[in-house]
Motif scaffolding. Structure first.
Motif, PDB file in Angstrom:
ATOM      1  N   GLU A   4      31.800   8.623 -18.634  1.00 35.44           N
ATOM      2  CA  GLU A   4      32.168   7.210 -18.521  1.00 35.44           C
ATOM      3  C   GLU A   4      31.815   6.661 -17.139  1.00 35.44           C
ATOM      4  OE1 GLU A   4      34.091   4.378 -20.547  1.00 35.44           O
ATOM      5  OE2 GLU A   4      32.307   5.423 -21.248  1.00 35.44           O
ATOM      6  N   CYS A   5      32.077   7.458 -16.108  1.00 40.09           N
ATOM      7  CA  CYS A   5      31.730   7.031 -14.751  1.00 40.09           C
ATOM      8  C   CYS A   5      30.225   6.806 -14.622  1.00 40.09           C
ATOM      9  CB  CYS A   5      32.191   8.076 -13.731  1.00 40.09           C
ATOM     10  SG  CYS A   5      33.986   8.170 -13.530  1.00 40.09           S
ATOM     11  N   LEU A   6      29.438   7.696 -15.189  1.00 46.18           N
ATOM     12  CA  LEU A   6      27.989   7.547 -15.134  1.00 46.18           C
ATOM     13  C   LEU A   6      27.529   6.346 -15.952  1.00 46.18           C
ATOM     14  CD1 LEU A   6      26.934  11.301 -15.495  1.00 46.18           C
ATOM     15  CD2 LEU A   6      26.986   9.926 -13.405  1.00 46.18           C
ATOM     16  N   ARG A   7      28.214   6.060 -17.040  1.00 48.08           N
ATOM     17  CA  ARG A   7      27.838   4.909 -17.866  1.00 48.08           C
ATOM     18  C   ARG A   7      28.000   3.595 -17.122  1.00 48.08           C
ATOM     19  NH1 ARG A   7      30.249   1.027 -20.549  1.00 48.08           N
ATOM     20  NH2 ARG A   7      32.351   1.843 -20.178  1.00 48.08           N
ATOM     21  N   VAL A   8      29.109   3.441 -16.397  1.00 43.30           N
ATOM     22  CA  VAL A   8      29.376   2.157 -15.748  1.00 43.30           C
ATOM     23  C   VAL A   8      28.649   2.019 -14.411  1.00 43.30           C
ATOM     24  CG1 VAL A   8      31.629   2.075 -16.863  1.00 43.30           C
ATOM     25  CG2 VAL A   8      31.465   2.885 -14.511  1.00 43.30           C
ATOM     26  N   LEU A   9      28.060   3.099 -13.922  1.00 46.38           N
ATOM     27  CA  LEU A   9      27.357   3.082 -12.645  1.00 46.38           C
ATOM     28  C   LEU A   9      25.979   2.447 -12.825  1.00 46.38           C
ATOM     29  CD1 LEU A   9      27.955   4.177  -9.753  1.00 46.38           C
ATOM     30  CD2 LEU A   9      26.681   6.223 -10.392  1.00 46.38           C
ATOM     31  N   SER A  10      25.586   1.600 -11.882  1.00 47.84           N
ATOM     32  CA  SER A  10      24.262   1.000 -11.937  1.00 47.84           C
ATOM     33  C   SER A  10      23.196   2.074 -11.712  1.00 47.84           C
ATOM     34  CB  SER A  10      24.135  -0.093 -10.873  1.00 47.84           C
ATOM     35  OG  SER A  10      24.075   0.484  -9.580  1.00 47.84           O
ATOM     36  N   PRO A  11      21.960   1.829 -12.135  1.00 53.32           N
ATOM     37  CA  PRO A  11      20.908   2.842 -11.984  1.00 53.32           C
ATOM     38  C   PRO A  11      20.709   3.298 -10.549  1.00 53.32           C
ATOM     39  CG  PRO A  11      20.201   1.152 -13.513  1.00 53.32           C
ATOM     40  CD  PRO A  11      21.495   0.670 -12.917  1.00 53.32           C
ATOM     41  N   GLN A  12      20.930   2.393  -9.576  1.00 55.29           N
ATOM     42  CA  GLN A  12      20.778   2.756  -8.172  1.00 55.29           C
ATOM     43  C   GLN A  12      22.116   3.058  -7.507  1.00 55.29           C
ATOM     44  OE1 GLN A  12      19.505  -0.381  -9.285  1.00 55.29           O
ATOM     45  NE2 GLN A  12      17.610   0.624  -9.903  1.00 55.29           N
ATOM     46  N   PRO A  32      32.501  23.651  -3.228  1.00 58.59           N
ATOM     47  CA  PRO A  32      31.191  23.291  -3.784  1.00 58.59           C
ATOM     48  C   PRO A  32      30.612  24.334  -4.722  1.00 58.59           C
ATOM     49  CG  PRO A  32      31.284  22.730  -1.461  1.00 58.59           C
ATOM     50  CD  PRO A  32      32.534  23.498  -1.763  1.00 58.59           C
ATOM     51  N   ASP A  33      30.917  25.600  -4.517  1.00 58.78           N
ATOM     52  CA  ASP A  33      30.397  26.636  -5.407  1.00 58.78           C
ATOM     53  C   ASP A  33      30.867  26.435  -6.845  1.00 58.78           C
ATOM     54  OD1 ASP A  33      29.067  27.840  -3.345  1.00 58.78           O
ATOM     55  OD2 ASP A  33      30.582  29.385  -2.996  1.00 58.78           O
ATOM     56  N   VAL A  34      31.997  25.750  -6.997  1.00 62.22           N
ATOM     57  CA  VAL A  34      32.531  25.482  -8.334  1.00 62.22           C
ATOM     58  C   VAL A  34      32.046  24.132  -8.853  1.00 62.22           C
ATOM     59  CG1 VAL A  34      34.639  25.180  -9.695  1.00 62.22           C
ATOM     60  CG2 VAL A  34      34.570  26.872  -7.844  1.00 62.22           C
ATOM     61  N   ARG A  35      32.133  23.094  -8.012  1.00 68.83           N
ATOM     62  CA  ARG A  35      31.856  21.725  -8.476  1.00 68.83           C
ATOM     63  C   ARG A  35      30.373  21.414  -8.603  1.00 68.83           C
ATOM     64  NH1 ARG A  35      35.099  17.001  -8.395  1.00 68.83           N
ATOM     65  NH2 ARG A  35      36.758  18.555  -8.574  1.00 68.83           N
ATOM     66  N   LEU A  36      29.564  21.846  -7.653  1.00 69.24           N
ATOM     67  CA  LEU A  36      28.159  21.454  -7.644  1.00 69.24           C
ATOM     68  C   LEU A  36      27.396  21.865  -8.904  1.00 69.24           C
ATOM     69  CD1 LEU A  36      26.894  21.852  -3.964  1.00 69.24           C
ATOM     70  CD2 LEU A  36      27.037  19.761  -5.327  1.00 69.24           C
ATOM     71  N   PRO A  37      27.504  23.118  -9.362  1.00 73.42           N
ATOM     72  CA  PRO A  37      26.749  23.480 -10.571  1.00 73.42           C
ATOM     73  C   PRO A  37      27.085  22.604 -11.771  1.00 73.42           C
ATOM     74  CG  PRO A  37      27.556  25.440  -9.464  1.00 73.42           C
ATOM     75  CD  PRO A  37      28.215  24.283  -8.799  1.00 73.42           C
ATOM     76  N   THR A  49      25.336  18.222 -15.427  1.00 80.87           N
ATOM     77  CA  THR A  49      25.701  17.040 -16.197  1.00 80.87           C
ATOM     78  C   THR A  49      24.919  15.799 -15.772  1.00 80.87           C
ATOM     79  OG1 THR A  49      27.943  17.973 -16.360  1.00 80.87           O
ATOM     80  CG2 THR A  49      27.672  15.674 -16.992  1.00 80.87           C
ATOM     81  N   CYS A  50      24.572  15.727 -14.498  1.00 79.05           N
ATOM     82  CA  CYS A  50      23.942  14.516 -13.947  1.00 79.05           C
ATOM     83  C   CYS A  50      22.468  14.776 -13.628  1.00 79.05           C
ATOM     84  CB  CYS A  50      24.686  14.068 -12.689  1.00 79.05           C
ATOM     85  SG  CYS A  50      26.475  13.977 -12.856  1.00 79.05           S
ATOM     86  N   ARG A  72      20.128  12.231 -11.909  1.00 75.84           N
ATOM     87  CA  ARG A  72      20.550  11.712 -10.613  1.00 75.84           C
ATOM     88  C   ARG A  72      20.575  12.831  -9.578  1.00 75.84           C
ATOM     89  NH1 ARG A  72      23.316   6.546 -10.869  1.00 75.84           N
ATOM     90  NH2 ARG A  72      23.368   5.771 -13.011  1.00 75.84           N
ATOM     91  N   THR A  73      20.605  12.432  -8.326  1.00 78.46           N
ATOM     92  CA  THR A  73      20.649  13.379  -7.214  1.00 78.46           C
ATOM     93  C   THR A  73      22.101  13.691  -6.858  1.00 78.46           C
ATOM     94  OG1 THR A  73      18.574  12.528  -6.320  1.00 78.46           O
ATOM     95  CG2 THR A  73      19.963  13.813  -4.836  1.00 78.46           C
ATOM     96  N   VAL A  74      22.430  14.963  -6.747  1.00 81.00           N
ATOM     97  CA  VAL A  74      23.793  15.384  -6.425  1.00 81.00           C
ATOM     98  C   VAL A  74      23.790  16.076  -5.064  1.00 81.00           C
ATOM     99  CG1 VAL A  74      25.771  16.785  -7.127  1.00 81.00           C
ATOM    100  CG2 VAL A  74      24.322  15.708  -8.869  1.00 81.00           C
TER     101      VAL A  74
END
Length: 239
Positions: free
Chosen positions: A182-190, A201-206, A211-212, A215-217
């Motif tokens: 949902e967050c990605l849906r409402v976010l503008s392309p830029q 980060p070892d848990v969240r980044l992968p 999922t994204c 986009r650049t993470v």
């Protein structure tokens, strides 16, 4: 959550923490009734907002430059998902020298009513004044898993999530995954999504990278605040 444990130990919040600790330890943090009860707790007029993790002052130097990056809207639209009674929205609105259009949403009607009252000058406070005359702020009730009633697709340039994904994940990863979509849906392309968390980060980044994919993470270390190091996970679209 390390931040939650630290918050419960912090001396300035001991009385409030004792009142909350039992519920937080035994309840699901994705339960709206829990948050309704917590936000309904009486608070002194000198402390009209309450922040998990950290407040606006700690991250304003990080946030304000992001509002100026590749702006395609003026003022840029900012969405704070799961705003609770945090001072993040109000800080941006009252202190940003640049115009901002801020929407804070939360599934707790108690939190939304409190913040709208604060905005309008209730609870013994003066009405909030914008840092820039073109800035705007409002609060609405909405579920982070379904933002369609308040947020059309691609309508926000900056989306803030301070611990909300963490809380939803306590209710199960499917719900947390739906929230991210949902967050990605409402976010503008830029646009840029920022997840503030104390998760490593070892848990969240992968998970975010998987999922994204379009986009650049990236991740940036914040703090330590109150002895805890936090992370800002940034999900950015094409420049």
């Amino acid at each position: 959550m390390a931040a939650l444990r630290q918050m419960l130990r912090a001396p300035p919040l001991q009385a409030r923490a004792r009142a909350w600790a039992g519920s937080l330890a035994t309840s699901c943090l994705a339960d709206r009734c829990l948050w309704d009860r917590l936000h309904a707790q009486p608070r002194p007029s000198s402390v009209p907002t309450f922040d998990w993790f950290f407040g606006y002052e700690e991250v304003k130097g990080f946030l304000l430059p992001l509002l100026q990056e590749g702006r395609v809207a003026c003022p840029p639209r900012v969405l704070d998902v799961g705003c609770g009674t945090s001072g993040l929205c109000t800080g941006l609105y009252t202190q940003s020298p640049h115009p901002v259009d801020v929407l804070g949403v939360d599934f707790s009607p108690v939190a939304v009513a409190h913040m709208n009252s604060l905005l309008e000058g209730g609870q013994g406070q003066m009405p909030l004044s914008p840092g820039h005359p073109a800035s705007h702020l409002c609060f609405r009730q909405a579920d982070a898993l379904n933002l369609r009633p308040v947020a059309p697709s691609g309508s926000f340039q900056l989306l803030l999530d301070k611990g909300t994904w963490d809380a939803v994940a306590r209710g199960g990863l499917p719900g947390a995954h739906q929230m991210l979509l949902e967050c990605l849906r409402v976010l503008s392309p830029q646009g840029t999504l920022i997840q503030f968390s104390d998760e490593d980060p070892d848990v969240r980044l992968p998970y975010l990278e998987q999922t994204c994919r379009s986009r650049t993470v990236t991740v940036q270390e914040l703090g330590p605040f109150g002895g805890i190091t936090y992370f800002a996970y940034l999900v950015k679209g094409a420049p």
